[in-house]
Every structure is written in C-alpha cells, then in structure tokens.
Design a protein around this motif. Structure first.
Motif, PDB file in Angstrom:
ATOM      1  N   ARG A  48      28.795  -5.875  26.413  1.00 32.56           N
ATOM      2  CA  ARG A  48      28.043  -6.366  25.255  1.00 32.56           C
ATOM      3  C   ARG A  48      27.800  -7.851  25.475  1.00 32.56           C
ATOM      4  O   ARG A  48      28.736  -8.594  25.793  1.00 32.56           O
ATOM      5  CB  ARG A  48      28.909  -6.160  24.001  1.00 32.56           C
ATOM      6  CG  ARG A  48      28.169  -6.291  22.716  1.00 32.56           C
ATOM      7  CD  ARG A  48      27.403  -5.000  22.403  1.00 32.56           C
ATOM      8  NE  ARG A  48      26.548  -5.129  21.223  1.00 32.56           N
ATOM      9  CZ  ARG A  48      25.378  -5.751  21.199  1.00 32.56           C
ATOM     10  NH1 ARG A  48      24.897  -6.351  22.260  1.00 32.56           N
ATOM     11  NH2 ARG A  48      24.667  -5.790  20.085  1.00 32.56           N
ATOM     12  N   SER A  58      22.083  -8.968  22.647  1.00 30.75           N
ATOM     13  CA  SER A  58      21.504  -9.462  21.387  1.00 30.75           C
ATOM     14  C   SER A  58      21.477 -10.983  21.395  1.00 30.75           C
ATOM     15  O   SER A  58      22.379 -11.611  21.957  1.00 30.75           O
ATOM     16  CB  SER A  58      22.358  -9.070  20.178  1.00 30.75           C
ATOM     17  OG  SER A  58      22.807  -7.779  20.273  1.00 30.75           O
ATOM     18  N   TYR A  59      20.485 -11.536  20.751  1.00 29.91           N
ATOM     19  CA  TYR A  59      20.384 -12.987  20.627  1.00 29.91           C
ATOM     20  C   TYR A  59      20.443 -13.348  19.154  1.00 29.91           C
ATOM     21  O   TYR A  59      19.719 -12.756  18.337  1.00 29.91           O
ATOM     22  CB  TYR A  59      19.098 -13.480  21.286  1.00 29.91           C
ATOM     23  CG  TYR A  59      19.129 -13.197  22.771  1.00 29.91           C
ATOM     24  CD1 TYR A  59      19.899 -13.977  23.620  1.00 29.91           C
ATOM     25  CD2 TYR A  59      18.454 -12.107  23.315  1.00 29.91           C
ATOM     26  CE1 TYR A  59      19.985 -13.686  24.983  1.00 29.91           C
ATOM     27  CE2 TYR A  59      18.528 -11.809  24.673  1.00 29.91           C
ATOM     28  CZ  TYR A  59      19.296 -12.607  25.498  1.00 29.91           C
ATOM     29  OH  TYR A  59      19.391 -12.315  26.833  1.00 29.91           O
ATOM     30  N   VAL A  60      21.335 -14.269  18.830  1.00 31.95           N
ATOM     31  CA  VAL A  60      21.530 -14.632  17.428  1.00 31.95           C
ATOM     32  C   VAL A  60      21.329 -16.133  17.241  1.00 31.95           C
ATOM     33  O   VAL A  60      21.605 -16.926  18.147  1.00 31.95           O
ATOM     34  CB  VAL A  60      22.950 -14.246  16.927  1.00 31.95           C
ATOM     35  CG1 VAL A  60      23.130 -12.744  16.911  1.00 31.95           C
ATOM     36  CG2 VAL A  60      24.032 -14.900  17.758  1.00 31.95           C
ATOM     37  N   TYR A  93      26.223 -11.344  23.759  1.00 33.23           N
ATOM     38  CA  TYR A  93      25.625 -12.074  22.644  1.00 33.23           C
ATOM     39  C   TYR A  93      25.187 -13.438  23.164  1.00 33.23           C
ATOM     40  O   TYR A  93      25.999 -14.173  23.721  1.00 33.23           O
ATOM     41  CB  TYR A  93      26.635 -12.289  21.508  1.00 33.23           C
ATOM     42  CG  TYR A  93      27.118 -11.011  20.880  1.00 33.23           C
ATOM     43  CD1 TYR A  93      26.318 -10.316  19.986  1.00 33.23           C
ATOM     44  CD2 TYR A  93      28.374 -10.502  21.190  1.00 33.23           C
ATOM     45  CE1 TYR A  93      26.758  -9.125  19.406  1.00 33.23           C
ATOM     46  CE2 TYR A  93      28.822  -9.315  20.618  1.00 33.23           C
ATOM     47  CZ  TYR A  93      28.010  -8.641  19.736  1.00 33.23           C
ATOM     48  OH  TYR A  93      28.447  -7.465  19.171  1.00 33.23           O
ATOM     49  N   ALA A 153      15.014 -12.762  23.431  1.00 33.60           N
ATOM     50  CA  ALA A 153      14.956 -11.337  23.075  1.00 33.60           C
ATOM     51  C   ALA A 153      13.735 -10.669  23.703  1.00 33.60           C
ATOM     52  O   ALA A 153      13.781  -9.491  24.069  1.00 33.60           O
ATOM     53  CB  ALA A 153      14.944 -11.181  21.555  1.00 33.60           C
TER      54      ALA A 153
END
Ligand code: SAM
Length: 226
Positions: free
Chosen positions: A64, A88-90, A66, A79
């Motif tokens: 995973r 995922s990019y937050v 991030y 993204a």
C-alpha cells in the motif's frame, strides 16, 4: 506564499515531472536500500509527482502506498500518472499526518522534509505513525555542508530548515528514532560540461558543479522506530 500556492504553481506548470527526472538520479539509489517487504505500507512525504511510491510498488512489491503532499495540484497530477488501486495520493501537512499510530512500515521523503514548518513536530509525527522497526529514509539536497544549496532560500518564500548532518542525527534521536545510517549519494549521471563551457547559466566554474553533484550529492539520513 503558502506551500499550497507555491507548489500548486509548480505542478500546473509541469515542474513536478522536471523534479522527478532530476531527483531520480540519486533517489533511486536511496530507494533501493529501503528494506521494503512485499505487502508493506509506505508513506511518501511531499510526494510531488509520486514517482517514488510507484517505484517501490514495481520493484519491491510494496502493498500500500500513500503519497502525501500539501499541494492539491501535485496530488492531482500524481494520481493521474497511475491507475494502481493500491496507490493513493492525499493532501495533507507534515505537521499532522492523517494516519493512526503504528500503521506505516516505511516513510520516505525526497527533497521535501526541510519545508516542514516545524521539523521536530514532523519527526514526532513520523515516529508516531511508524510501526516498531519501521524506517524513515530522509533524502535532502538542501543541507548545511552543501554550500551550493545555500542560496536556494532566496528563490522561495517558504521558510526552509538548513540542518547539517549532525543536526539531522540529533533531531532524529530527539524524536525517539535510532539513527541506522547517514550517507551522501553522489549524482553521477548529470552531465557536467567541459571546462571551456564555463561559466554556464547556473555555474561559475566546473569545480563548483563537480563538487555539488559528484562530491556532495544527496544527504540521506535513516531513522528506525524502536
Ligand atoms: C521539492 S518538491 C519534491 C517532490 C518529490 N519528493 C520529488 O522528489 O520530486 C517538495 C514537495 O513537498 C511538498 N511539501 C512541502 N512542504 C510541505 C508540507 N509542510 N506538508 C506537505 N507537503 C509539503 C510540496 O508541495 C512539494 O510537492
């Protein structure tokens, strides 16, 4: 200017990919050293285009990824470069990481840590989210011994922290991380023109450019959560 304003600007003008190209030349050597096991969770702080996390998925089977960035445009671009559902990019800030304690196996950061408003607070956050035995690989080109980086602060309105090697080690330890390694990684790929071509747009002398890239390079400090 805020981190968001400054780096949104960079992202919309395509500088995210330019940084990726330049930083990759030393980042790839540091990334290769991270002891990522298949399935591990990795957090990339100040991910920019997000290349580092994608490389760890491809080369080490990270489970995973991030990527966290303070610039929504950077996160948006990152993204758009992948359709991998495990990446995922937050949007977030180094001072308050949106992850529970003991949930991340490895934290990576390239050319971003020194933008933290409070680097000690950021280290405490990293120590909080890392699982016991987890690592923080912190790579920077802006540091005290690299005298050729000192003028970078004049070109950006965000306050940057310029620590020397020892200050990095001390700060890691103050945050409760063991210092497992500290090293500089030379950039052996950048083309250095012949003597006769100096001065160039960016360099007065060839010696200075050789020192910056081949001798000083990227400072890597590795912390391990107890
Ligand atoms: C110089 S870029 C490096 C990007 C990428 N790591 C690379 O190697 O190309 C620094 C990145 O850190 C992000 N950043 C800077 N300060 C931040 C903060 N306090 N919180 C979150 N992201 C931040 C910026 O938005 C930017 O995308």
């Amino acid at each position: 200017m805020s981190v968001r304003e400054e780096f949104d600007d960079w992202a919309t003008s395509g500088r995210d990919r330019g940084m990726e190209e330049r930083h990759w030349q030393t980042a790839k050597h540091a990334l290769a050293r991270i002891p990522v096991e298949p399935g591990d969770t990795v957090l990339d702080l100040g991910c920019g285009s997000g290349y580092a996390g994608r490389a760890l998925r491809d080369t080490k089977g990270a489970g995973r990824i991030y990527g966290l960035d303070g610039s929504p445009e950077m996160a948006h671009n990152a993204a758009s470069y992948t359709d991998d559902g495990q990446v995922s990019y937050v949007v977030g800030d180094f001072g308050s990481l949106p992850f529970a304690a003991d949930t991340i196996d490895h934290v990576w950061s390239m050319e971003a840590f020194y933008y933290a408003a409070d680097p000690h607070e950021t280290l405490a956050e990293i120590a909080r989210v890392l699982r016991p035995g987890g690592t923080f690989y912190c790579a920077v080109n802006y540091y005290e011994e690299n005298v050729h980086s000192h003028q970078w602060q004049e070109k950006i309105s965000i306050e940057m922290t310029r620590w020397d090697r020892e200050q990095y080690r001390d700060a890691f330890r103050a945050a409760g991380l063991h210092v497992a390694e500290q090293d500089t990684i030379p950039d052996r790929e950048i083309t250095i023109p012949a003597e006769t071509e100096f001065p160039t747009e960016n360099w007065e002398t060839r010696e200075e450019m050789v020192e910056r890239y081949r001798e000083f390079g990227t400072l890597l400090t590795v912390g391990v959560a107890p």
